[in-house]
Design an enzyme around this catalytic site. Structure first.
Site: not given
Ligand code: ADP
Ligand code: F6P
Length: 324
Positions: A15, A77, A106, A109, A131, A133, A173, A191
């Site tokens: 994101g 991806c 995140g 990635s 987030d 997180d 979000m 609240e």
């Molecule tokens: P974020 O980086 O915000 O947590 P995602 O969880 O969607 O977002 O991960 C972003 C991208 O990172 C995925 O679309 C994928 O290409 C790559 N990725 C996620 N998990 C893995 C993994 N276990 N091994 C290799 N690449 C990964």
């Molecule tokens: O970037 C984090 C976040 O905004 C989360 O809070 C939310 O769940 C997610 O991305 C939604 O992403 P998208 O609408 O791009 O799939």
């Protein structure tokens, strides 16, 4: 002796988040200052596999520090989560002479970054997500802008909510993490705050509190609901039926991910981007930049991914105390 990194790549993944451009700009300019070449990889790992790779100069990032989104675009991806995709990605890096990569994104990635690192491409992660997180760091790029955007929007809803003496459920979000909800809840004087980490689904408790608040003379009743709990519209209908108080739901949605980054996001993103380049220049790999206990530090990617973080209980308790 560590191999000298001559060309670095930079990509944004997952994101988007306001301040990612400030981080990209910092990577580009810090690398150029160290005599390195920089390649921008478009659309995250998807663009890497498609070889969407551009040369970047200092002027490629002119006029970007104040812009939301990411000039490199971002993507998710699935192919890169496979061993074959990762090997192909590392091969493409070698083909383009990229011997170090800064990945802004995140946890997901960073998992990808760890894989690239294991395949011999020096890799550094920079935490970018609204987030908040990512367990190893107290700060993530975009959170500050997102909570300020949400806070402004919630203030506006509050005005009309008070005028009409309504109850308002405002969804922010955070699919898995309640940090935006908690911060807005405190900053907007809500609240009730419903966090994915804490909410037990006890709607009757919410209803009782709304009735109690009304008896105590409260004109509005703001409930901040995190996206991970969702169902704001149906919740509003049930609350209205149970309390007899007009109730509206507002879902803030993706507006929270856009807009001009705050000063904090620009500054922290710039420092983290520049420090990520310093790590690569000193031969480090498989590290994540973090801001922890007032200092910029870095962690091993796998150690960072194994860390956990939860909503601080004391902050949650204070938010509840303030709403009574
Ligand atoms: P974020 O980086 O915000 O947590 P995602 O969880 O969607 O977002 O991960 C972003 C991208 O990172 C995925 O679309 C994928 O290409 C790559 N990725 C996620 N998990 C893995 C993994 N276990 N091994 C290799 N690449 C990964
Ligand atoms: O970037 C984090 C976040 O905004 C989360 O809070 C939310 O769940 C997610 O991305 C939604 O992403 P998208 O609408 O791009 O799939």
């Amino acid at each position: 002796m560590a191999k000298t990194v001559k060309t670095i790549g930079v990509l944004t993944s997952g994101g988007d988040a306001p301040g990612m451009n400030a981080a990209i700009r910092a990577v580009v300019r810090a690398a150029i200052a160290k005599g390195m070449k920089v390649k921008g990889i478009m659309r995250g790992y998807a663009g890497l596999l498609q070889e969407e790779i551009i040369d970047m100069e200092s002027t490629s990032v002119s006029d970007t520090i104040n812009r939301g989104g990411t000039i490199l675009y971002t993507a998710r991806c699935t192919e890169f989560t496979t061993e074959e995709g990762q090997k192909q990605g590392a091969e493409i890096c070698r083909k383009h002479g990229i011997d170090g990569i800064v990945v802004i994104g995140g946890d997901g990635s960073f998992r990808g970054a760890g894989k690239l690192s294991a395949l011999g491409v020096n890799t550094i992660g920079v935490p970018g997500t609204i987030d908040l997180d990512i367990a190893c760091t107290d700060y993530t790029i975009g959170f500050d802008t997102a909570v300020n955007t949400a806070m402004d929007a919630i203030d506006k809803v509050r005005d009309t909510s008070t005028s009409h003496e309504r109850c308002s459920i405002i969804e922010v979000m955070g699919r898995h993490a309640g940090y935006i909800a908690l911060w807005c809840g405190i900053a907007n004087g809500a609240e009730d705050i419903l966090l994915p980490e804490r909410y037990d689904g006890n709607e009757q408790m919410l209803i009782n509190r709304i009735i109690e608040n009304r008896k105590r003379g409260k004109k509005h009743n703001i409930i901040i609901n995190a996206e991970g709990i969702g169902h704001s519209a149906s919740m509003a209908r049930r609350i209205e039926a149970a309390t007899g108080i007009e109730t509206r739901a507002t879902i803030l949605g993706h507006m929270q991910r856009g807009g001009t980054p705050t000063c904090k996001d620009r500054v922290y993103a710039t420092i983290m981007g520049a420090k990520a380049v310093e790590l690569l220049a000193s031969g480090r790999s498989n590290r994540v930049m973090a801001y922890k206990n007032g200092n910029y530090v870095d962690f091993d990617i796998q150690e960072a991914l194994a860390m956990t973080k939860d909503i601080p209980e004391d902050q949650y308790d204070i938010s509840k105390m303030m709403s009574r």
